[in-house]
Enzyme design. Sequence first.
Site, PDB file in Angstrom:
ATOM      1  N   CYS A  21     -11.724 -12.548  26.386  1.00  0.00           N
ATOM      2  CA  CYS A  21     -10.667 -11.563  26.632  1.00  0.00           C
ATOM      3  C   CYS A  21      -9.438 -11.898  25.815  1.00  0.00           C
ATOM      4  O   CYS A  21      -9.390 -12.907  25.128  1.00  0.00           O
ATOM      5  CB  CYS A  21     -10.312 -11.523  28.102  1.00  0.00           C
ATOM      6  SG  CYS A  21      -9.495 -13.050  28.627  1.00  0.00           S
ATOM      7  N   CYS A  24      -7.896 -15.303  26.168  1.00  0.00           N
ATOM      8  CA  CYS A  24      -8.600 -16.385  25.432  1.00  0.00           C
ATOM      9  C   CYS A  24      -8.042 -16.447  24.012  1.00  0.00           C
ATOM     10  O   CYS A  24      -7.797 -17.518  23.454  1.00  0.00           O
ATOM     11  CB  CYS A  24     -10.099 -16.089  25.285  1.00  0.00           C
ATOM     12  SG  CYS A  24     -10.982 -15.891  26.809  1.00  0.00           S
ATOM     13  N   ASP A 439       0.038   7.092  -9.951  1.00  0.00           N
ATOM     14  CA  ASP A 439       0.183   6.811 -11.375  1.00  0.00           C
ATOM     15  C   ASP A 439      -0.494   7.992 -12.069  1.00  0.00           C
ATOM     16  O   ASP A 439      -1.504   8.488 -11.575  1.00  0.00           O
ATOM     17  CB  ASP A 439      -0.568   5.499 -11.660  1.00  0.00           C
ATOM     18  CG  ASP A 439      -0.836   5.310 -13.125  1.00  0.00           C
ATOM     19  OD1 ASP A 439       0.115   5.410 -13.904  1.00  0.00           O
ATOM     20  OD2 ASP A 439      -2.006   5.083 -13.488  1.00  0.00           O
ATOM     21  N   ASP A 636      -4.400   2.636 -11.042  1.00  0.00           N
ATOM     22  CA  ASP A 636      -5.527   1.852 -11.570  1.00  0.00           C
ATOM     23  C   ASP A 636      -4.972   1.039 -12.720  1.00  0.00           C
ATOM     24  O   ASP A 636      -3.819   1.181 -13.092  1.00  0.00           O
ATOM     25  CB  ASP A 636      -6.653   2.780 -12.051  1.00  0.00           C
ATOM     26  CG  ASP A 636      -6.280   3.470 -13.357  1.00  0.00           C
ATOM     27  OD1 ASP A 636      -5.079   3.773 -13.514  1.00  0.00           O
ATOM     28  OD2 ASP A 636      -7.145   3.695 -14.210  1.00  0.00           O
ATOM     29  N   ASP A 640      -0.688  -1.599 -13.372  1.00  0.00           N
ATOM     30  CA  ASP A 640      -0.272  -1.098 -12.059  1.00  0.00           C
ATOM     31  C   ASP A 640      -0.153  -2.214 -11.029  1.00  0.00           C
ATOM     32  O   ASP A 640       0.343  -1.980  -9.932  1.00  0.00           O
ATOM     33  CB  ASP A 640      -1.290  -0.063 -11.531  1.00  0.00           C
ATOM     34  CG  ASP A 640      -1.115   1.280 -12.222  1.00  0.00           C
ATOM     35  OD1 ASP A 640       0.040   1.613 -12.517  1.00  0.00           O
ATOM     36  OD2 ASP A 640      -2.114   1.973 -12.448  1.00  0.00           O
TER      37      ASP A 640
END
Length: 751
Positions: A21, A24, A439, A636, A640
């Site tokens: 749980c 824990c 971009d 990409d 970038d």
Amino acid sequence: MHQNVHNHPAPTTLDITGMTCASCVSRVEKALLKVPGVETVSVNLATERATISGGEPDALLKAVEKVGYKGSLRAPDAPAHDHGHHHDEDAAILRRDVIVATILTLPLFVLEMGGHIYEPFHHWLMGIVPLQWLYISYFLLTTAVLFVPGWRFFRIGFPALFRGAPEMNSLVALGAGAAWLYSTIVTFAPQLVPAETRHVYFEAAAVIVTLILVGRWLEALAKGRTGEAIRQLMRQQAKTARVERDGEASEIPVEQVRVGDIVLVRPGEKIAVDGDIVEGASHIDESMISGEPLPVSKGVGAHVVGGTLNTSGAFRFRATKVGADTMLAQIIRMVEDAQAGKLPIQAVVDRITAVFVPIVIAVAVLTAIVWFVLGPDPKLTYALVNAVAVLIIACPCAMGLATPMSIMVGTGRAAQLGVLFRKSEALQQLRDAKVVAFDKTGTLTAGKPVLTDLVPGEGFEHDEVLALVAAAESRSEHPTANAIVAAAEQAGLALLPVEHFHAEPGHGVTAMIGGRQVQVGSARLLAGLDLSHFDAAVTRLAAEGKSPVFAAIDGKVAAALVVADTIKPTSKSVVDALHTMGLKTAMISGDNRRTAQAIAAQLGIDEVQAEVLPADKVEAIKALRQGNRIVAYVGDGINDAPALAEADIGIAVGDGTDAAIESADVVLLGGDLANVINALTISRATLKNIWENLFWAFGYNALLIPVAAGVLYPAFGILLSPMIGAGAMALSSVFVVVNAQRLRAVKGVSA
């Protein structure tokens, strides 16, 4: 990038067993944070894993064991372990325990409850079995339930209680243990309790344990299903490879393939590792990477990815990445890391659960005191039953599972749709994004120039001009020239040989083709010629952000040509979909303002940052963030990387081999921009799912604890039996796990 790697050693990952749980989780986290040298700790209940930066592995394992759990070290590049396996094993043990507990509890339940429900049955039973014998048989059956299948609650719960850090098992152990102990005293030493309170609650203790075990078993079954996405990815991995060594081909396990090996692939076989084709050609089904259903044509020099399927043709390729470096292994690792991560929302839940259990125990004690002092007779019985009901109903395991279950299923489903969340926090942040910035080159556009317009002059034919201009440009290295030659080849035009060729840098080229003089270049190169015929065309093209070059043949103006980057077919629909979702869009481009504005207008983009050099992209993102807006940046390419790192959520579009991916929070596989929508959809659906789970788990506890304590009794005479509490508690966890499974049905969009 590299400096970071040296400064921060790879985090240590531990597999932890025995956590049940949220309390824990917080206990393990606190223990690990006390270990010298530890900087950060993240413990996940659903994946049963801890990720720790800093600290010695031995000390970390000792700390975990000291607080009552088992830990084992996980190698950083270990092949992804199958979540399902661990849970299936768990489910098998729990199934066995549920069967044992049910067989022992059923006669107890029938005998005791049967008498309550049907009075004549009670009298008949009393007539044939002395009450004391009946109690002793109840005692034997309940003791077997509590201390064989139910022993796990006591084994974990009581040590935690004595350490002053009670958790879910402590609540069950206290509740069921109290009912059992009281009933045992009534059975064997009745003189110790007042005559009017001599009732036994053996069946309550047995039913509580049985119901909670049923809940745990159902939970383990559903958890096992949750790892399905990772299992599917792992099934993609080839088991063997046919490798050529010393002139001989032999089949070896895929683990033994080395970089530089030549691998043979026949039709219908899976490609074993990543590499480049050196001989042959084929069509390869890359749908698992790109989501693209049609097989891709590949020839010599093309890159192939391990785990994809060779549909036709045989070829040989040189292995470039093997083992943990292959793209598929990286994808599996990314999904695993995201599943083991924590959302900011989870930290709040953990803090609440850490104080929740001690509060519940205090409420149970208070309940017992109030009933004993103010309650009706038999006071002791009422005090015990209501205190036990409070302990049982309050188990917070549903809270502990609410967030990690949704993350596991959500990130797994995202991976199936081609979206990898490298950092699970991005799941929560993406939902809050206000602006999605793109971009331009290579993201919204194809990233390579093509011939988009050719307007012939008076007396000239389109194909005739294209063939001559392409022949003249075939000697040039310029990207514009390459685009014109490619267009002529695509149209199937034959190019005549070039007789004389002269290039004037920055202006254009002049050549003799088949006895005709061809000039291609700027208006300045053709300064002596009358270009007024093209005025209307130039104005139209300028409005689209395009600037033409001109061609003259034998001194006469023959055509205006435009070479430009083209917009990807999906870009417009993605921008429209983002607007529908209520987000603003922006574009960051190195183009001149006019061209950028024109492309933005075509796509319907809200804001444009033009003439931005790669180094200035970070500043452009800071500008977009004004007004406390959360910015997601889609890009990409290597240039970038800084912008992806600067944005609140960096989304890399790519084939998984780029440096950009290292800086991104989210990776879109296969370069399909439609996956931006999938990423947002999954993010929103997952967060909504988490809130549903938390509302259920917290709301349910908040509502039922007072009922269990007996607040409705004075006015309505309503009490909550510990058995009903146990059933409801078990159902609460099962609800959370099953609700998370709904994320598997999230629909994706594709180009």
